[in-house]
Motif scaffolding. Sequence first.
Motif, PDB file in Angstrom:
ATOM      1  N   ALA A   1     -58.599-108.062  26.039  1.00  0.00           N
ATOM      2  CA  ALA A   1     -57.443-108.004  25.146  1.00  0.00           C
ATOM      3  C   ALA A   1     -57.751-107.270  23.861  1.00  0.00           C
ATOM      4  O   ALA A   1     -56.858-106.956  23.098  1.00  0.00           O
ATOM      5  N   VAL A   2     -59.004-106.999  23.573  1.00  0.00           N
ATOM      6  CA  VAL A   2     -59.373-106.400  22.300  1.00  0.00           C
ATOM      7  C   VAL A   2     -60.217-105.169  22.549  1.00  0.00           C
ATOM      8  O   VAL A   2     -61.085-105.159  23.410  1.00  0.00           O
ATOM      9  N   GLY A   3     -59.993-104.087  21.817  1.00  0.00           N
ATOM     10  CA  GLY A   3     -60.760-102.860  21.959  1.00  0.00           C
ATOM     11  C   GLY A   3     -61.815-102.738  20.882  1.00  0.00           C
ATOM     12  O   GLY A   3     -61.894-103.532  19.962  1.00  0.00           O
ATOM     13  N   LEU A   4     -62.649-101.712  21.014  1.00  0.00           N
ATOM     14  CA  LEU A   4     -63.703-101.442  20.058  1.00  0.00           C
ATOM     15  C   LEU A   4     -63.148-100.562  18.946  1.00  0.00           C
ATOM     16  O   LEU A   4     -62.259 -99.761  19.145  1.00  0.00           O
ATOM     17  N   THR A   5     -63.668-100.731  17.747  1.00  0.00           N
ATOM     18  CA  THR A   5     -63.203 -99.946  16.605  1.00  0.00           C
ATOM     19  C   THR A   5     -63.365 -98.459  16.874  1.00  0.00           C
ATOM     20  O   THR A   5     -64.386 -98.011  17.365  1.00  0.00           O
ATOM     21  N   ALA A   6     -62.354 -97.695  16.558  1.00  0.00           N
ATOM     22  CA  ALA A   6     -62.388 -96.262  16.810  1.00  0.00           C
ATOM     23  C   ALA A   6     -63.473 -95.598  15.986  1.00  0.00           C
ATOM     24  O   ALA A   6     -63.703 -95.929  14.838  1.00  0.00           O
ATOM     25  N   CYS A   7     -64.169 -94.637  16.632  1.00  0.00           N
ATOM     26  CA  CYS A   7     -65.276 -93.950  15.966  1.00  0.00           C
ATOM     27  C   CYS A   7     -64.994 -92.479  15.762  1.00  0.00           C
ATOM     28  O   CYS A   7     -65.871 -91.734  15.367  1.00  0.00           O
ATOM     29  N   GLY A   8     -63.790 -92.032  16.104  1.00  0.00           N
ATOM     30  CA  GLY A   8     -63.483 -90.619  15.928  1.00  0.00           C
ATOM     31  C   GLY A   8     -63.917 -89.811  17.129  1.00  0.00           C
ATOM     32  O   GLY A   8     -64.675 -90.262  17.964  1.00  0.00           O
ATOM     33  N   ASP A   9     -63.423 -88.585  17.202  1.00  0.00           N
ATOM     34  CA  ASP A   9     -63.724 -87.737  18.334  1.00  0.00           C
ATOM     35  C   ASP A   9     -63.540 -86.303  17.916  1.00  0.00           C
ATOM     36  O   ASP A   9     -62.814 -86.001  16.998  1.00  0.00           O
ATOM     37  N   SER A  10     -64.227 -85.412  18.600  1.00  0.00           N
ATOM     38  CA  SER A  10     -64.038 -83.989  18.346  1.00  0.00           C
ATOM     39  C   SER A  10     -64.166 -83.247  19.649  1.00  0.00           C
ATOM     40  O   SER A  10     -64.767 -83.707  20.587  1.00  0.00           O
TER      41      SER A  10
ATOM     42  N   THR B   1     -71.818 -95.141  29.659  1.00  0.00           N
ATOM     43  CA  THR B   1     -71.026 -96.170  30.293  1.00  0.00           C
ATOM     44  C   THR B   1     -70.471 -97.121  29.242  1.00  0.00           C
ATOM     45  O   THR B   1     -70.993 -97.191  28.116  1.00  0.00           O
ATOM     46  N   PHE B   2     -69.432 -97.828  29.606  1.00  0.00           N
ATOM     47  CA  PHE B   2     -68.755 -98.770  28.726  1.00  0.00           C
ATOM     48  C   PHE B   2     -68.765-100.134  29.397  1.00  0.00           C
ATOM     49  O   PHE B   2     -68.284-100.280  30.530  1.00  0.00           O
ATOM     50  N   ASP B   3     -69.340-101.137  28.730  1.00  0.00           N
ATOM     51  CA  ASP B   3     -69.360-102.489  29.270  1.00  0.00           C
ATOM     52  C   ASP B   3     -68.000-103.133  29.014  1.00  0.00           C
ATOM     53  O   ASP B   3     -67.610-103.362  27.870  1.00  0.00           O
ATOM     54  N   ALA B   4     -67.266-103.425  30.079  1.00  0.00           N
ATOM     55  CA  ALA B   4     -65.906-103.928  29.930  1.00  0.00           C
ATOM     56  C   ALA B   4     -65.864-105.339  29.358  1.00  0.00           C
ATOM     57  O   ALA B   4     -64.825-105.776  28.868  1.00  0.00           O
TER      58      ALA B   4
ATOM     59  N   THR C   1     -68.420-106.673  26.996  1.00  0.00           N
ATOM     60  CA  THR C   1     -68.867-106.649  25.602  1.00  0.00           C
ATOM     61  C   THR C   1     -68.238-105.516  24.805  1.00  0.00           C
ATOM     62  O   THR C   1     -68.354-105.489  23.584  1.00  0.00           O
ATOM     63  N   GLU C   2     -67.610-104.563  25.488  1.00  0.00           N
ATOM     64  CA  GLU C   2     -66.997-103.392  24.858  1.00  0.00           C
ATOM     65  C   GLU C   2     -68.019-102.566  24.078  1.00  0.00           C
ATOM     66  O   GLU C   2     -67.726-102.018  23.021  1.00  0.00           O
ATOM     67  N   GLN C   3     -69.202-102.477  24.645  1.00  0.00           N
ATOM     68  CA  GLN C   3     -70.265-101.674  24.055  1.00  0.00           C
ATOM     69  C   GLN C   3     -70.530-100.447  24.924  1.00  0.00           C
ATOM     70  O   GLN C   3     -70.425-100.504  26.146  1.00  0.00           O
ATOM     71  N   TYR C   4     -70.893 -99.335  24.269  1.00  0.00           N
ATOM     72  CA  TYR C   4     -71.213 -98.101  24.962  1.00  0.00           C
ATOM     73  C   TYR C   4     -72.722 -97.952  25.078  1.00  0.00           C
ATOM     74  O   TYR C   4     -73.459 -98.260  24.142  1.00  0.00           O
TER      75      TYR C   4
END
Length: 499
Positions: A16-25, A382-385, A387-390
């Motif tokens: 239900a909760v996402g990870l804080t956005a870190c920006g992208d380019s 990879t993204f841990d669904a 813990t929402e960690q990359y």
Amino acid sequence: MQKTSVGKWWLAAPLAVGLTACGDSGTATGTESAGMTQGSTVDPPTGTTATVPTGTDSTSPTMASGSESDGMTTTTSTTSPTTTISPTSTGPDTTTTTTATTTSTTSTTTTEGTTTTEGTTTTGTTGNNPVCEPGDGVGMGPVEKSFIWVPSQDLSDVAKINTQTLVEVARYKTGPGGDSPSRTAVSADGRFVVVNNRQTGSSSMFAADIADCVDKNGNGMIDTSQNKNDVRPWLADECLLWTHQWPFAGGFSNGPRGVTWTPGTWDYDLCKYVQPKVWLGYNAPGGAAHFVRVDGETGTVEETVQVPGWNGQGYAPYGGALDPEFRPWFGGLRGEFLRINTDQNPITVSRWTPPANIQSYGFTVDGDGNPWFAGCSGPVSTFDADTEQYTSVPGTNACFRGITADADHVWVASNGPCALLQIDRQTKTLVASHNTNPCSTAIGLSVDAEKFVWLVDQEGWAWKIDPDNVPGMQQVQIPGSHYVYSDMTGGQLLSILPM
């Protein structure tokens, strides 16, 4: 050698909760068959609430017909970038649908706000004594129905290759011409395949078995391709069951790409999944991505989920895959990725923006329900669904294309250098970088029903690879230019099904 099927049931609770956005380019320039040029972009805003007006979208899509009307309320948490999108109204989602029995068109209507729970089971008439459970080996992609479906972007057709004999047994037109097919997705039982045409914004579905094809002209036989040189005119092959012209925004970048099947509902009496669904995404006018659920066998559009402000670097949702909860995930070329929470009623959408160096040129979901990304610059990640960690794999930094996962490894197509990477799925470490000879532009990856890995090269061939003997790979010639990132064999679906 013959491999055995392995599946795993994942019982993690919905996120239900996402990870804080870190920006992208990074911005794709030119065609996607070339390298990528870095630039700047704007991520989807976080910490805001936006309301999408309801009613009919009166914009006339280029190269498409019909209109869209999907009233949505978009709510973004003030503490995370997870977006919940719930259908708030009913209305027409009109597409042009051509069935295989005629060349005329009919309109289909999508009703929003009614959710069918996918992946549930039914007991049928057997009560407490079901005939068989999922994973018993019946109706689960039997080896004798194992094919890899490889599209040719320059020929507007798709090749059907027997994964055991390595023979191309048929070839089908995917559209009237100029279609640039680039994604194929195979059903869990291997009976059906959907092909997405990115240039013309259409999708076509073919039956793998003669028993599922339709005698449209009533001559008492199925008129269909018999070999690689027997390509019937568009709409003439009776193994084409349906085709959709989506009301997309027009142009190469907005056409449908990402696609995945759900297995359907398990029927104990029939001992197989029934009513499989197809989820796919395209860009609609106005900057919204549309994700549609289609009845796999009939082609009926059942639901459309609209995601405003889709950040795919100007491209439609790029890759699609299913998790063990039977929820579809979609990745963007660069920018965001998302999960459609079909286990909720009404359906919601969770969105994440990864760090700038994590890009999803190639995208898959492993047997534990975790997405993997292969970018054209930066590491495999990879993204841990849960813990929402990359996590990024050390020693991986190239232009990566297709990616797939089996029970033990993640396999990645590499350009510059041209190679096949083998990554340990559990430790997330690089095992080896394998050479293929020849190797021009390694593109697509898929795992077949026997657990052999298939690597498709853009220049007209593919490799069948035994994970236990990679150097002994076998080459298969497939005429055409192949640009494909998807579940060409149905192996991704098999990897997430219960044992």
